[in-house]
Design an enzyme around this catalytic site. Structure first.
Site, PDB file in Angstrom:
ATOM      1  CB  CYS A 145      -0.935   0.026   1.202  1.00 49.49           C
ATOM      2  SG  CYS A 145      -2.045  -1.393   1.297  1.00 49.49           S
ATOM      3  CG  HIS A 198      -6.610   1.401   0.461  1.00 48.22           C
ATOM      4  ND1 HIS A 198      -5.515   2.062  -0.050  1.00 48.22           N
ATOM      5  CD2 HIS A 198      -6.110   0.442   1.311  1.00 48.22           C
ATOM      6  CE1 HIS A 198      -4.407   1.536   0.455  1.00 48.22           C
ATOM      7  NE2 HIS A 198      -4.748   0.556   1.268  1.00 48.22           N
ATOM      8  CB  CYS A 210       0.465   0.512   7.387  1.00 51.07           C
ATOM      9  SG  CYS A 210      -1.235   0.097   6.957  1.00 51.07           S
TER      10      CYS A 210
END
Length: 405
Positions: A89, A354, A391
């Site tokens: 990510c 996301h 993260c």
């Protein structure tokens, strides 16, 4: 050696599409090329001015050399260089930071950095079938059941277990999810995403097309009583479909220059990227590791968390901003609440989605544009500072410190 300052000249993203949504058929290069091309247009430069393209991708499927393909799709001459970053990510924030290294050293003057992801196109994998199969079932591996390759735990389990270890409850996470949705809805109504968004035209066949202008995932009408009844996913102690983001599609791109190059070209920077840091820890540390990256990045520029006006911490799960803010507060709950007032003030990934390879770039521009709004409201009386943390898989994190004014 004197290092160059790095400035942002333009920053743009596509709407973030939901799983199986309107953007589901775009390849990584095609969607990335559209958005990177728009970053060039907004910067007021030509494709030939771009010396380097850094592109983050987390789930490339069967494709390869995606940054190179994005460069070509964006119309940048093939003599320019491109490289693809995969740090889960963190990928597009890593792309920004790696491009900054070349700029700071004076090796490049103009770079594009960002990322792209289409989680709707992630394929199933067939391992070992190349060498044939005997009697029995052939098993497909779903790459979207995202688990740590080292520990085997699903990310949702990792985040939930770490939250429990630090006393972050399921109720806190559910209420943070509602906060994300409500803050996003308010920001959208006030036009706060207009600066960063671009429309995407989607072919429909037979010469027809639709135009996607808004993020597809927000659900501002969710209620605590309803989401509190949801089961957790993958047997996580706290993580549910409501307090985590969906599987998304999108792209983000920033045009970066050295300050010297921007001045030479007569470009007015949107922001300065002051410093950045990578952090790594135990593979199970998914919710707390952004705090370490933020601490390291702030240390590099001789600042503390109290010196910044705004903070973006990616909502990979609601547990992440809650736990990371608690760590940044020195595990002081009262201080953590004060810090959280500055975190994700326009909502976050739980609301807008996301797309893992593109989110890091989105966080940088969302923070930058909000800092600019506040700087203007203050009449330019002082600089405004912000920090971003995200993260990634296998205990990784990335951070950037941003200055406006």
């Amino acid at each position: 050696m004197m290092q160059e300052e790095v400035v942002v000249i333009s920053a743009v993203r596509s709407p973030f599409g939901k799983f199986a949504g309107a953007l589901k058929d775009f390849t990584h290069p095609k969607l990335g090329g559209i958005v990177f091309s728009e970053a060039i247009r907004r910067a007021g430069i030509t494709p030939a001015d771009v010396e380097e393209v850094a592109t983050g991708v987390n789930l490339p499927g069967g494709d390869r050399s995606i940054a190179r393909q994005v460069l070509i799709e964006a119309g940048i001459p093939p003599s320019s260089v491109a490289y693809t970053m995969d740090r889960a990510c963190c990928s597009s924030m890593v792309a920004v930071n790696m491009a900054c290294r070349g700029l700071r050293l004076g090796e490049t003057g103009v770079a594009l950095a960002g990322g792209v992801e289409n989680m709707s196109r992630v394929p199933y994998f067939l391992y070992d079938l190349r060498w044939g199969a005997r009697l029995g079932d052939v098993r497909l591996k779903d790459q979207l059941v995202i688990a740590c390759p080292m520990t085997g735990k699903p990310r949702a389990v990792q985040a939930g277990e770490e939250a429990v270890d630090f006393g972050i409850t399921r109720e806190q996470q559910d209420r943070w999810a509602i906060r994300s949705q409500q803050y996003f809805a308010k920001a959208k109504a006030e036009g706060k995403f207009d600066d960063e968004l671009m429309p995407i035209e989607v072919p429909q066949g037979k010469g027809k097309k639709i135009t996607v202008v808004d993020d597809e995932s927000p659900r501002p009408d969710i209620e605590y009583a309803k989401i509190a009844k949801l089961p957790t996913v993958y047997d996580s102690p706290t993580v549910t479909a409501a307090n985590a983001p969906g599987l998304s599609t999108g792209a983000s791109a920033l045009c970066l220059m050295t300050r010297t190059e921007a001045t030479r070209r007569g470009k007015e920077p949107l922001a300065t990227l002051m410093g950045w840091a990578m952090a790594s820890g135990h593979p199970d540390r998914i919710a707390s590791i952004p705090a370490e990256a933020i601490r390291l990045a702030l240390n590099k520029v001789k600042m503390t968390i109290d010196d910044v006006d705004l903070i973006e911490i990616n909502e990979a799960f609601a547990a992440v901003p809650l736990l990371s803010s608690y760590i940044l507060a020195g595990k002081d709950q009262q201080r953590a609440e004060k810090i959280r007032e500055k975190v994700n003030v326009n909502g976050g990934a739980i609301a807008l989605g996301h797309p893992t390879g593109a989110t890091g770039g989105r966080l940088v521009m969302t923070l930058m544009y909000e800092l600019r709004r506040r700087y203007k409201l203050a009449g330019g009386s002082r600089p405004f500072y912000g920090v971003v943390g995200i993260c990634g898989g296998v205990g990784e994190a990335e951070s950037v410190v941003v200055k406006v004014g």
